[in-house]
Scaffold this motif. Structure first.
Motif, PDB file in Angstrom:
ATOM      1  N   ILE A  19       4.580 -22.464  -7.103  1.00 37.59           N
ATOM      2  CA  ILE A  19       4.528 -21.165  -7.896  1.00 37.59           C
ATOM      3  C   ILE A  19       4.837 -20.006  -6.715  1.00 37.59           C
ATOM      4  CG2 ILE A  19       2.762 -19.777  -9.028  1.00 37.59           C
ATOM      5  CD1 ILE A  19       2.178 -22.212 -10.321  1.00 37.59           C
ATOM      6  N   GLY A  20       3.800 -20.232  -5.513  1.00 36.24           N
ATOM      7  CA  GLY A  20       3.912 -19.034  -4.401  1.00 36.24           C
ATOM      8  C   GLY A  20       5.217 -18.681  -4.039  1.00 36.24           C
ATOM      9  N   ARG A  21       6.101 -19.881  -3.778  1.00 40.84           N
ATOM     10  CA  ARG A  21       7.392 -19.818  -3.231  1.00 40.84           C
ATOM     11  C   ARG A  21       8.235 -19.166  -4.258  1.00 40.84           C
ATOM     12  NH1 ARG A  21      11.718 -23.015  -3.150  1.00 40.84           N
ATOM     13  NH2 ARG A  21      10.841 -24.689  -4.326  1.00 40.84           N
ATOM     14  N   LEU A  22       8.079 -19.408  -5.659  1.00 40.08           N
ATOM     15  CA  LEU A  22       8.967 -19.008  -6.489  1.00 40.08           C
ATOM     16  C   LEU A  22       8.613 -17.383  -6.712  1.00 40.08           C
ATOM     17  CD1 LEU A  22       9.254 -21.581  -9.069  1.00 40.08           C
ATOM     18  CD2 LEU A  22      11.031 -20.994  -7.379  1.00 40.08           C
ATOM     19  N   GLU A  23       7.563 -16.935  -6.839  1.00 42.62           N
ATOM     20  CA  GLU A  23       6.918 -15.596  -6.913  1.00 42.62           C
ATOM     21  C   GLU A  23       7.772 -14.742  -5.829  1.00 42.62           C
ATOM     22  OE1 GLU A  23       3.375 -12.840  -7.434  1.00 42.62           O
ATOM     23  OE2 GLU A  23       2.900 -14.982  -7.298  1.00 42.62           O
ATOM     24  N   GLY A  24       7.710 -15.414  -4.432  1.00 38.81           N
ATOM     25  CA  GLY A  24       8.190 -14.664  -3.305  1.00 38.81           C
ATOM     26  C   GLY A  24       9.865 -14.585  -3.418  1.00 38.81           C
ATOM     27  N   LEU A  25      10.453 -15.640  -4.143  1.00 41.14           N
ATOM     28  CA  LEU A  25      11.744 -15.300  -4.360  1.00 41.14           C
ATOM     29  C   LEU A  25      12.339 -14.476  -5.308  1.00 41.14           C
ATOM     30  CD1 LEU A  25      12.925 -18.994  -3.675  1.00 41.14           C
ATOM     31  CD2 LEU A  25      13.414 -17.201  -2.177  1.00 41.14           C
ATOM     32  N   GLN A  26      11.452 -14.804  -6.534  1.00 40.45           N
ATOM     33  CA  GLN A  26      12.090 -13.785  -7.744  1.00 40.45           C
ATOM     34  C   GLN A  26      11.527 -12.550  -8.135  1.00 40.45           C
ATOM     35  OE1 GLN A  26      11.537 -17.407 -10.584  1.00 40.45           O
ATOM     36  NE2 GLN A  26      13.256 -18.443  -9.567  1.00 40.45           N
ATOM     37  N   GLY A  27      10.313 -12.320  -7.449  1.00 43.14           N
ATOM     38  CA  GLY A  27       9.583 -11.191  -7.515  1.00 43.14           C
ATOM     39  C   GLY A  27       8.463 -11.084  -8.667  1.00 43.14           C
ATOM     40  N   THR A  28       8.363 -12.130  -9.404  1.00 39.46           N
ATOM     41  CA  THR A  28       7.260 -12.212 -10.418  1.00 39.46           C
ATOM     42  C   THR A  28       6.907 -13.808 -10.627  1.00 39.46           C
ATOM     43  OG1 THR A  28       6.693 -11.533 -12.609  1.00 39.46           O
ATOM     44  CG2 THR A  28       8.772 -12.375 -12.233  1.00 39.46           C
ATOM     45  N   PRO A  29       5.774 -14.196 -10.861  1.00 34.11           N
ATOM     46  CA  PRO A  29       5.245 -15.258 -10.988  1.00 34.11           C
ATOM     47  C   PRO A  29       5.920 -15.996 -12.321  1.00 34.11           C
ATOM     48  CG  PRO A  29       3.223 -13.975 -10.879  1.00 34.11           C
ATOM     49  CD  PRO A  29       4.758 -13.064 -11.088  1.00 34.11           C
ATOM     50  N   PRO A  30       6.095 -17.390 -12.035  1.00 36.10           N
ATOM     51  CA  PRO A  30       7.062 -17.947 -13.090  1.00 36.10           C
ATOM     52  C   PRO A  30       6.023 -18.213 -14.402  1.00 36.10           C
ATOM     53  CG  PRO A  30       6.565 -19.448 -11.487  1.00 36.10           C
ATOM     54  CD  PRO A  30       6.116 -18.358 -10.821  1.00 36.10           C
ATOM     55  N   PHE A  31       4.987 -18.315 -14.347  1.00 35.60           N
ATOM     56  CA  PHE A  31       3.845 -18.515 -15.361  1.00 35.60           C
ATOM     57  C   PHE A  31       3.164 -17.234 -15.641  1.00 35.60           C
ATOM     58  CE2 PHE A  31       4.853 -22.615 -13.378  1.00 35.60           C
ATOM     59  CZ  PHE A  31       5.610 -23.303 -14.205  1.00 35.60           C
ATOM     60  N   GLY A  32       2.992 -17.177 -16.991  1.00 33.93           N
ATOM     61  CA  GLY A  32       2.172 -16.241 -17.351  1.00 33.93           C
ATOM     62  C   GLY A  32       0.671 -16.560 -17.249  1.00 33.93           C
ATOM     63  N   GLU A  33      -0.148 -15.607 -17.749  1.00 37.64           N
ATOM     64  CA  GLU A  33      -1.684 -15.878 -17.503  1.00 37.64           C
ATOM     65  C   GLU A  33      -2.144 -16.851 -18.567  1.00 37.64           C
ATOM     66  OE1 GLU A  33      -5.494 -12.892 -17.071  1.00 37.64           O
ATOM     67  OE2 GLU A  33      -4.682 -13.043 -19.297  1.00 37.64           O
ATOM     68  N   VAL A  34      -1.484 -16.793 -20.016  1.00 34.98           N
ATOM     69  CA  VAL A  34      -2.240 -17.650 -20.991  1.00 34.98           C
ATOM     70  C   VAL A  34      -1.614 -19.260 -20.382  1.00 34.98           C
ATOM     71  CG1 VAL A  34      -1.585 -18.432 -23.192  1.00 34.98           C
ATOM     72  CG2 VAL A  34      -1.800 -15.966 -22.923  1.00 34.98           C
ATOM     73  N   LEU A  35      -0.340 -19.360 -20.111  1.00 35.40           N
ATOM     74  CA  LEU A  35      -0.108 -20.467 -19.811  1.00 35.40           C
ATOM     75  C   LEU A  35      -1.041 -21.368 -18.492  1.00 35.40           C
ATOM     76  CD1 LEU A  35       1.913 -20.875 -21.963  1.00 35.40           C
ATOM     77  CD2 LEU A  35       3.371 -22.124 -20.387  1.00 35.40           C
ATOM     78  N   LEU A  36      -1.089 -20.325 -17.361  1.00 35.79           N
ATOM     79  CA  LEU A  36      -1.824 -20.623 -16.184  1.00 35.79           C
ATOM     80  C   LEU A  36      -3.090 -21.066 -16.524  1.00 35.79           C
ATOM     81  CD1 LEU A  36      -0.698 -17.865 -13.646  1.00 35.79           C
ATOM     82  CD2 LEU A  36      -0.261 -20.272 -13.421  1.00 35.79           C
ATOM     83  N   SER A  37      -3.774 -20.563 -17.655  1.00 36.05           N
ATOM     84  CA  SER A  37      -5.137 -20.672 -17.938  1.00 36.05           C
ATOM     85  C   SER A  37      -5.121 -21.912 -18.462  1.00 36.05           C
ATOM     86  CB  SER A  37      -5.894 -19.613 -18.996  1.00 36.05           C
ATOM     87  OG  SER A  37      -5.806 -18.367 -18.548  1.00 36.05           O
ATOM     88  N   ALA A  38      -4.143 -22.187 -19.438  1.00 39.34           N
ATOM     89  CA  ALA A  38      -4.199 -23.578 -20.220  1.00 39.34           C
ATOM     90  C   ALA A  38      -3.734 -24.681 -18.809  1.00 39.34           C
ATOM     91  CB  ALA A  38      -2.812 -23.416 -20.839  1.00 39.34           C
ATOM     92  N   MET A  39      -3.138 -24.274 -18.043  1.00 39.09           N
ATOM     93  CA  MET A  39      -2.783 -25.489 -16.888  1.00 39.09           C
ATOM     94  C   MET A  39      -3.973 -25.678 -16.077  1.00 39.09           C
ATOM     95  SD  MET A  39       0.819 -23.783 -15.730  1.00 39.09           S
ATOM     96  CE  MET A  39       1.043 -24.469 -14.130  1.00 39.09           C
ATOM     97  N   ALA A  40      -5.022 -24.911 -16.221  1.00 38.10           N
ATOM     98  CA  ALA A  40      -6.169 -24.934 -15.268  1.00 38.10           C
ATOM     99  C   ALA A  40      -7.332 -26.015 -16.137  1.00 38.10           C
ATOM    100  CB  ALA A  40      -6.945 -23.716 -15.323  1.00 38.10           C
ATOM    101  N   ARG A  41      -7.035 -26.305 -17.304  1.00 38.40           N
ATOM    102  CA  ARG A  41      -7.774 -27.105 -18.240  1.00 38.40           C
ATOM    103  C   ARG A  41      -7.353 -28.466 -18.253  1.00 38.40           C
ATOM    104  NH1 ARG A  41      -7.766 -25.570 -24.025  1.00 38.40           N
ATOM    105  NH2 ARG A  41      -9.699 -27.267 -24.035  1.00 38.40           N
ATOM    106  N   SER A  42      -8.250 -29.423 -18.090  1.00 38.75           N
ATOM    107  CA  SER A  42      -7.582 -30.886 -17.799  1.00 38.75           C
ATOM    108  C   SER A  42      -7.801 -31.533 -19.166  1.00 38.75           C
ATOM    109  CB  SER A  42      -8.774 -31.706 -16.675  1.00 38.75           C
ATOM    110  OG  SER A  42     -10.272 -31.538 -17.251  1.00 38.75           O
ATOM    111  N   ASP A  43      -8.306 -30.826 -19.940  1.00 35.96           N
ATOM    112  CA  ASP A  43      -8.717 -31.425 -21.420  1.00 35.96           C
ATOM    113  C   ASP A  43      -7.790 -30.781 -22.492  1.00 35.96           C
ATOM    114  OD1 ASP A  43     -10.010 -29.086 -21.471  1.00 35.96           O
ATOM    115  OD2 ASP A  43     -11.665 -29.927 -22.584  1.00 35.96           O
ATOM    116  N   GLY A  44      -6.871 -29.928 -21.874  1.00 38.57           N
ATOM    117  CA  GLY A  44      -6.042 -29.210 -23.157  1.00 38.57           C
ATOM    118  C   GLY A  44      -4.910 -29.947 -23.610  1.00 38.57           C
ATOM    119  N   PRO A  45      -4.247 -29.187 -24.625  1.00 35.88           N
ATOM    120  CA  PRO A  45      -3.281 -30.030 -25.185  1.00 35.88           C
ATOM    121  C   PRO A  45      -1.903 -30.061 -24.837  1.00 35.88           C
ATOM    122  CG  PRO A  45      -3.653 -28.132 -26.555  1.00 35.88           C
ATOM    123  CD  PRO A  45      -4.484 -28.248 -25.473  1.00 35.88           C
ATOM    124  N   GLY A  46      -1.707 -29.130 -23.560  1.00 36.88           N
ATOM    125  CA  GLY A  46      -0.478 -28.813 -22.932  1.00 36.88           C
ATOM    126  C   GLY A  46       0.177 -30.168 -22.162  1.00 36.88           C
TER     127      GLY A  46
END
Length: 294
Positions: A19-46
């Motif tokens: 994620i850090g490498r892509l943000e540096g190359l593309q100028g913006t993070p590839p994932f928005g806050e909603v999905l980043l929050s979902a990715m942080a949950r180990s028990d979510g439906p993602g």
């Protein structure tokens, strides 16, 4: 490239580096806050899909069901030369998993989904303004403005949200769980939800947040995270009143020197309102729709 299902927890710390490498190359993070929050949950439906070359993570996609429980939101992190092929293969995997309809969000202008694979659907503008805003507007007569009481106001906020965003693919159809997930985010501030009441009925709210890190210019950024006005009271100036109430709170109580928000390009009345408050468009995200049947 080899693809497999993988949770974000399985891929740490490689996913963070990607994620850090892509943000540096593309100028913006590839994932928005909603999905980043979902990715942080180990028990979510993602559901996550990893793309690897010789065991090295080079692409990742993550998708979560929308509140309508029918459509899924998908975001992909991949270099521009890998993006289209990884997206195609990832959608095949997700279809086999039972995901039938996806809204793909693209945050960077450096990547372009294959036009034969997805259909353009929405544009989401990010607008920004300096704070404080040199404007003032009192609430209409009979309207009380105050913060949010997490214990007593939950039901009223969910009811108003679902009225104001009826049919909206991400913001509509909230349940108590949807609200609780957002209240569990580390930046949640109950006083930052500025609510408007007529008697014992919530008629509008402006949910604000403060971004934890200052910008490279030293600005502390506050955000209008979600703003809603009951259809029954539209046309009384409540949208403008709660917008200013939230901006005053961000500047006066949280020390924000800049404000930002996201607004759909089709919502011309809201865009015009924000322009009168000094907001200008600084970036546009794109949404595309894919269905397994196509």
């Amino acid at each position: 490239m080899e693809l497999r299902f993988a949770t974000p927890q399985e891929l740490r710390p490689d996913l963070g580096r990607l994620i850090g490498r892509l943000e540096g190359l593309q100028g913006t993070p590839p994932f928005g806050e909603v999905l980043l929050s979902a990715m942080a949950r180990s028990d979510g439906p993602g559901v996550g899909v990893a793309g690897e070359r010789e065991g090295v993570l080079v692409a990742y996609g993550f998708t979560v069901p929308n509140p309508d429980r029918r459509t899924w939101t998908l975001e992909v992190g991949a270099a521009s030369e890998d993006y289209g092929r990884f997206l195609c293969l990832a959608l095949d995997l997700l279809a086999a998993r039972g995901v039938g309809e996806v809204v793909l969000w693209v945050h960077s202008a450096c990547v372009e989904p294959p036009p034969s694979l997805v259909n353009p659907e929405r544009l989401l503008h990010r607008m920004a303004a300096d704070l404080p805003v040199a404007l003032d507007q009192a609430a209409p007569d009979g309207v009380l403005l105050r913060g949010f009481d997490p214990e007593h106001d939950r039901g009223a906020l969910i009811e108003l949200n679902n009225l104001a965003f009826a049919g909206h693919p991400e913001q509509g159809g909230w349940t108590s769980r949807d609200l609780e997930q957002r209240m569990a985010l580390p930046w949640f501030d109950p006083s930052g939800i500025r609510t408007a009441w007529v008697a014992d009925r919530m008629v509008a709210f402006n949910w604000t947040k403060l971004h934890p890190e200052a910008t490279s210019q030293g600005d502390k950024v506050g955000e209008i995270y979600a703003i809603a006005v009951s259809p029954a009271v539209q046309g009384r100036g409540l949208g403008r009143a709660v917008a200013l109430e939230g901006l005053r709170y961000l500047a006066g109580h949280r020390g924000a020197t800049r404000a930002m928000l996201y607004v759909d390009s089709s919502n011309e009345p809201a865009i015009q309102l924000y322009r009168t408050l000094g907001f200008v468009t600084e970036h546009t995200d794109r949404a595309y729709r894919w269905t397994a049947a196509s």
